[in-house]
Design an enzyme around this catalytic site. Sequence first.
Site, short mmCIF file in Angstrom:
data_model
loop_
_atom_site.label_atom_id
_atom_site.label_comp_id
_atom_site.label_asym_id
_atom_site.label_seq_id
_atom_site.Cartn_x
_atom_site.Cartn_y
_atom_site.Cartn_z
N SER A 284 48.66 -11.56 5.79
CA SER A 284 48.92 -11.22 7.20
C SER A 284 48.72 -9.72 7.34
O SER A 284 48.91 -8.97 6.36
CB SER A 284 50.37 -11.56 7.56
OG SER A 284 50.73 -10.95 8.79
N TYR B 52 59.18 -11.44 5.02
CA TYR B 52 57.82 -11.87 5.38
C TYR B 52 56.79 -10.82 4.96
O TYR B 52 55.78 -11.14 4.32
CB TYR B 52 57.76 -12.14 6.88
CG TYR B 52 56.44 -12.73 7.34
CD1 TYR B 52 56.17 -14.08 7.15
CD2 TYR B 52 55.49 -11.94 7.99
CE1 TYR B 52 54.97 -14.62 7.57
CE2 TYR B 52 54.30 -12.48 8.41
CZ TYR B 52 54.03 -13.83 8.21
OH TYR B 52 52.84 -14.37 8.63
N LYS C 141 53.80 -11.12 2.17
CA LYS C 141 52.38 -11.03 2.54
C LYS C 141 51.69 -9.87 1.81
O LYS C 141 50.51 -9.96 1.48
CB LYS C 141 52.24 -10.91 4.06
CG LYS C 141 52.71 -12.17 4.81
CD LYS C 141 51.91 -13.40 4.40
CE LYS C 141 52.26 -14.65 5.16
NZ LYS C 141 51.47 -15.81 4.77
N1 LIG Z 1 49.81 -17.31 13.57
C1 LIG Z 1 49.59 -16.06 13.26
O1 LIG Z 1 49.41 -15.20 14.12
C2 LIG Z 1 49.57 -15.63 11.81
C3 LIG Z 1 49.30 -14.29 11.52
C4 LIG Z 1 49.25 -13.87 10.20
C5 LIG Z 1 49.46 -14.79 9.19
N2 LIG Z 1 49.73 -16.08 9.48
C6 LIG Z 1 49.93 -17.01 8.36
O2 LIG Z 1 49.16 -18.17 8.57
C7 LIG Z 1 49.78 -19.26 7.89
C8 LIG Z 1 49.89 -20.43 8.86
O3 LIG Z 1 50.84 -20.09 9.86
P1 LIG Z 1 50.79 -20.64 11.35
O4 LIG Z 1 50.75 -19.47 12.25
O5 LIG Z 1 49.77 -21.70 11.48
O6 LIG Z 1 52.26 -21.22 11.50
P2 LIG Z 1 52.81 -22.71 11.60
O7 LIG Z 1 52.18 -23.44 12.72
O8 LIG Z 1 54.31 -22.54 11.59
O9 LIG Z 1 52.34 -23.39 10.24
C9 LIG Z 1 52.99 -23.19 9.01
C10 LIG Z 1 52.59 -24.32 8.10
O10 LIG Z 1 53.19 -24.11 6.81
C11 LIG Z 1 53.81 -25.30 6.42
N3 LIG Z 1 54.93 -25.04 5.52
C12 LIG Z 1 56.02 -24.29 5.76
N4 LIG Z 1 56.84 -24.34 4.69
C13 LIG Z 1 56.23 -25.14 3.78
C14 LIG Z 1 56.59 -25.58 2.48
N5 LIG Z 1 57.75 -25.20 1.89
N6 LIG Z 1 55.75 -26.39 1.81
C15 LIG Z 1 54.58 -26.79 2.40
N7 LIG Z 1 54.19 -26.41 3.62
C16 LIG Z 1 55.02 -25.58 4.31
C17 LIG Z 1 54.25 -25.98 7.69
O11 LIG Z 1 54.35 -27.38 7.51
P3 LIG Z 1 55.70 -28.23 7.27
O12 LIG Z 1 56.77 -27.61 8.10
O13 LIG Z 1 55.29 -29.60 7.72
O14 LIG Z 1 55.96 -28.16 5.80
C18 LIG Z 1 53.07 -25.68 8.60
O15 LIG Z 1 52.06 -26.62 8.40
C19 LIG Z 1 51.11 -18.74 7.36
O16 LIG Z 1 50.98 -18.39 5.99
C20 LIG Z 1 51.35 -17.51 8.20
O17 LIG Z 1 52.19 -16.57 7.54
C21 LIG Z 1 49.80 -16.53 10.77
#
Ligand SMILES: NC(=O)c1ccc[n+]([C@@H]2O[C@H](COP(=O)([O-])OP(=O)(O)OC[C@H]3O[C@@H](n4cnc5c(N)ncnc54)[C@H](OP(=O)(O)O)[C@@H]3O)[C@@H](O)[C@H]2O)c1
Length: 253
Positions: free
Chosen positions: A145, A159, A163
């Site tokens: 991130s 967090y 990251k």
């Molecule tokens: N959205 C952004 O702007 C952004 C920016 C920078 C980085 N990111 C990164 O992108 C990635 C995806 O995030 P997102 O934004 O798509 O958020 P999200 O919609 O909350 O997705 C997070 C995913 O991680 C899974 N997860 C959480 N804990 C888990 C565990 N213990 N074991 C297996 N799966 C797990 C969740 O599934 P379950 O709850 O079903 O397990 C869900 O599928 C993350 O690493 C996040 O830090 C996102």
Amino acid sequence: MSVLDLFGLDDKVVVVTGASSGLGVSFAQAFAEAGADVVVAARRVEKLTATAALVEAAGRRAHAVATDVADPQQCQRLIDSAMREFGRVDILINNAGVGTAVPASRETPEEFRSVIDVNLNGSYWMAQACAKVMAPGSSIINISSILGLVTGGLPQAAYSASKAGIMGLTRDLAQQWSFRKGIRVNGLAPGFFETEMTDTYPPGYLDAVLKNVILRRKGDPAELAATAIWLASPAGGYVTGQTIVVDGGVSIA
Ligand SMILES: NC(=O)c1ccc[n+]([C@@H]2O[C@H](COP(=O)([O-])OP(=O)(O)OC[C@H]3O[C@@H](n4cnc5c(N)ncnc54)[C@H](OP(=O)(O)O)[C@@H]3O)[C@@H](O)[C@H]2O)c1
């Protein structure tokens, strides 16, 4: 042969963690559209089934495996299951992650550890399980991130540390495995993409942040997935150990 052929992933097998919502769904769908069969993993099985249907609608095979990436044994079971189903794993998208915002003055050890356990440790357990079976030419992409590089105005020690740690993990696994095993290891550092995670931000936070984004908009998950396809495919064949920032310019504003 055209240079565009370098971007194809025909008949590759990709494992996407965190594929039950948000960016993981986009990665799964995009990799299927690029020609790969997709193993989708997360804890919420019913949502994984929906992602698997998107992969199949793109004409590829899908395999859903309930997995908590914080547990190394479940990571190993996921890869064992992927090998039984498809006989190979070419690409890992280490995308599962949790986001929290807790002031450091009152964050408990359990709260801090739970974020590190999923985001950083989970990425390592998954990479280790995959590296045992990956053939030369394979690729691991760790989702970091921009909060591993810059602060975002919220109290996010766990967090941000997780990251930033993923960037170090990416560098080190690249130097251990890229030549010896033929596995390239890279990362993506996304800026702001609307998902379940960004739904948890305080009211008005995202709008305030967008004023500092040079492109003045959120990212489209397809733009992130396209960068992942470049990194995972032969088009990214000379790139290893890097974390590519995809953030509309917010980290340099
Ligand atoms: N959205 C952004 O702007 C952004 C920016 C920078 C980085 N990111 C990164 O992108 C990635 C995806 O995030 P997102 O934004 O798509 O958020 P999200 O919609 O909350 O997705 C997070 C995913 O991680 C899974 N997860 C959480 N804990 C888990 C565990 N213990 N074991 C297996 N799966 C797990 C969740 O599934 P379950 O709850 O079903 O397990 C869900 O599928 C993350 O690493 C996040 O830090 C996102």
